[in-house]
Write a protein that holds these residues in place. Structure first.
Motif: not given
Length: 161
Positions: A24, A56-57, A61, A64
């Protein structure tokens, strides 16, 4: 035995957090430092990200995620949903209904299920299931499920609020 399992799990979790943060923050994993529930680039604390943002990903997600990150495929969805339901109902019981009352000598006062309340279909709301599968690193890419629904209940106990 437990200390070894916790140590190994913490090591693996740390590696995953560092890999996610490096991805990230567009940095090299060796330059990532972890402190105060944040990952940041060494020497630049302002270039950082909260652990919650990193998680969160992984949950919502998976596309990601950087290459090589994982969670496993379901072998039997009925068993997985049974584990989720069991943990959720166990958590509801522990947080809202079950109370092992006892006298001053430690003798239980709740001697029947009329006195010790367990959750039944009457107390449990409909459970909505959402599945996310990301292959694990082992043979077949499989992982365990466990009764994760019970994990969040003790901190949410109404007497503690």
């Amino acid at each position: 035995m437990t200390a070894g399992a916790v140590t190994e799990t913490a090591r693996i979790l740390r590696e995953k957090i560092v890999a996610l943060a490096a991805h990230r923050l567009e940095a090299v994993e060796g330059d990532i430092e972890l402190a105060r529930a944040r990952a940041h680039v060494r020497g630049t604390p302002s270039a950082g990200i909260d652990h919650a943002e990193l998680a969160e990903p992984a949950y919502f997600r998976p596309e990601a995620l950087p290459p090589g990150q994982s969670a496993g495929p379901m072998i039997n969805p009925n068993v997985v949903e049974g584990q989720i339901a069991g943990g959720t109902v166990q958590g509801i019981g522990g947080a809202l209904l079950e109370h092992l009352a006892h006298d001053d000598d430690g003798n239980p006062l709740a001697t029947t299920f009329m006195d010790y309340l367990l959750p039944t279909t009457t107390e449990v709301p409909s459970i909505e299931y959402g599945h996310l599968e990301i292959p694990g690193p082992g043979p077949g890419g499989h992982k365990g499920v466990g009764e994760g629904g019970a994990i969040g209940a003790p901190p949410a106990h109404p007497e503690e609020l």
